[in-house]
Design a protein around this motif. Sequence first.
Motif, PDB file in Angstrom:
ATOM      1  N   VAL A  88      -8.510  -0.957   2.380  1.00  0.00           N
ATOM      2  CA  VAL A  88      -8.239  -2.179   1.626  1.00  0.00           C
ATOM      3  C   VAL A  88      -9.417  -3.128   1.819  1.00  0.00           C
ATOM      4  CG1 VAL A  88      -6.654  -4.109   1.289  1.00  0.00           C
ATOM      5  CG2 VAL A  88      -5.771  -1.866   1.980  1.00  0.00           C
ATOM      6  N   LEU A  90      -7.255  -1.656  -3.039  1.00  0.00           N
ATOM      7  CA  LEU A  90      -7.487  -0.384  -2.362  1.00  0.00           C
ATOM      8  C   LEU A  90      -8.779   0.216  -2.906  1.00  0.00           C
ATOM      9  CD1 LEU A  90      -6.653   1.972  -0.520  1.00  0.00           C
ATOM     10  CD2 LEU A  90      -5.336   2.893  -2.458  1.00  0.00           C
ATOM     11  N   LEU A 113       0.832  -1.209   0.000  1.00  0.00           N
ATOM     12  CA  LEU A 113       0.000   0.000   0.000  1.00  0.00           C
ATOM     13  C   LEU A 113       0.862   1.253   0.000  1.00  0.00           C
ATOM     14  CD1 LEU A 113      -2.887   1.121   0.174  1.00  0.00           C
ATOM     15  CD2 LEU A 113      -2.740   0.904   2.660  1.00  0.00           C
ATOM     16  N   LEU A 172      -2.983  -3.428  -5.588  1.00  0.00           N
ATOM     17  CA  LEU A 172      -1.941  -3.161  -4.598  1.00  0.00           C
ATOM     18  C   LEU A 172      -0.549  -3.475  -5.114  1.00  0.00           C
ATOM     19  CD1 LEU A 172      -3.564  -4.491  -1.273  1.00  0.00           C
ATOM     20  CD2 LEU A 172      -3.363  -2.135  -2.061  1.00  0.00           C
TER      21      LEU A 172
END
Length: 523
Positions: free
Chosen positions: A75, A84, A58, A99
Amino acid sequence: MKLQFIRWHRFLTWIAFFGVVTWSLSGIFHPIMAWFGPQAKNTMPPTFQANAETLYKLEKIVDKLPIERAAIAKVVPSSEGNLLQITEADNSPRRYFNLETGSELFDHDIAQAKWLTSHYLDLPQENIIDVKFKESFSTDYPRVNRLLPVYEVTIAADDNLLKAFIYTETGALAALNNSFKAKTQLFFRALHTWSWLDTTGHGRVLTVALFMLTLVVIASTGLYLIFALPSRKIPKSNRRWHRRLGYLLWLPLLGWSASGFYHLLQAEYIQPISGLRLLEPVQLESFAVAESEMAQWRHSIGSSIPKKAHLNAISLNQSIDKKPLYRLGISVPIEESMSNYQQRKARFGGLPLERSSALINAQTGEKESVKDQDLAKELALQFIQSNSNTIDNSKIDEIKLVTHFGPNYDFRNKRLPVWQVDLNDPAGSRYFVDPVTGILVDQNRKIDRLESLSFSLLHKWNFLRPLIGAEKRDILIVITLLALIAMSCFGLAIYLARRKPRARRVGSSLPPQEASGYIKASN
């Protein structure tokens, strides 16, 4: 005095009969919808698991997204793995990003709705016939469901068509309909709320209120006559059963009528304040970490997350001073298989999926000393200030975690756990804050809670749920409603029998001194 009560009891017979039969029949249909309406095969949302590696991924993409600000960023699980999810506004489809690469999955909100429908109904996505984005309530999806926007997903199930309403932000099944339930809901609204009079404005309220007050009067006068008239053997079966049922049913009739009247006035004339509110969006670029600090950041993250912890929520939040925070939810073990009763209990009672949580400084990777409780207080104060009101910490009475649904926090919010923030203000304001996303989920005042308690106890009989459970409570309500219809039919039969012309001597009348004898004879 007794004669006056008898006259009023008889005078209101037809109106009371119509009101009792109409509301009792429609009231019976409410549990019927729950018993025979469509049910989800899975009541729990899809399993989401993450770890420190998810945070590393992330961090790599968060400052490279084609979005600067997000109202909600978290998420979520999907058919493509963890993604995400970005919510930019409360009335627009959500956006999704891979991601691994940071690339956007265009129009994936529709795919997410299909995947969630397949999960909840345990049906292949090939059975899906149509998907619509809904920004407003409708006959199939009435206002009582609260959540918007949703996707209306039409899917074939055996010889039946189901309509699933999916709220993708939380991955919730907001409602499930088929033709039977839709027709039953239409029948219920027509006979119970008299929605067919909506075009008359205040005319509907006045008409319904008069009928409800009639039932209050008929129950009150009946109660008085039960105790005022002497107990004796009654030869006629209609009178005998009307009186017997009256002993049992005066309280339910009075409770339903009074709470319904209260609910009607509250809904019509008190401005509601409940509803989801998005607060100030987070700045995504503030979550970026310099390359030179990445090694230390990863080390701090690894130290901040408990070993072997299973994360079931990762969201991007911020403190009141705009400090970027990762909020991590640590999951509780959930049974792999649940009975129908357990699933229904979990749906209406609520089953929180978190055991604990942690707030991580997004720039340093270190665990913050601030707790969810502190963040909830800050967010509640932020909302109050956004409404041009001022309040200090001393006016916050209590902050507590809500882990189950109840009269003050409805299951239709489809979100647990939440933090309840009580204010010491004239209105007795209460706010419910979602710690995962940092949004205001719901709010109410003392006047709202009082009416909600009245409706919950007197109209829905929720005081019986802890004692006998929801299903047995519903059965008892149906039996009581059927008994009310029977009592009304006996009462109408007595009234019609008295209206039949009887032979009498010309000029005869009932002397005043025989009034007491008349009362006894007529009962």
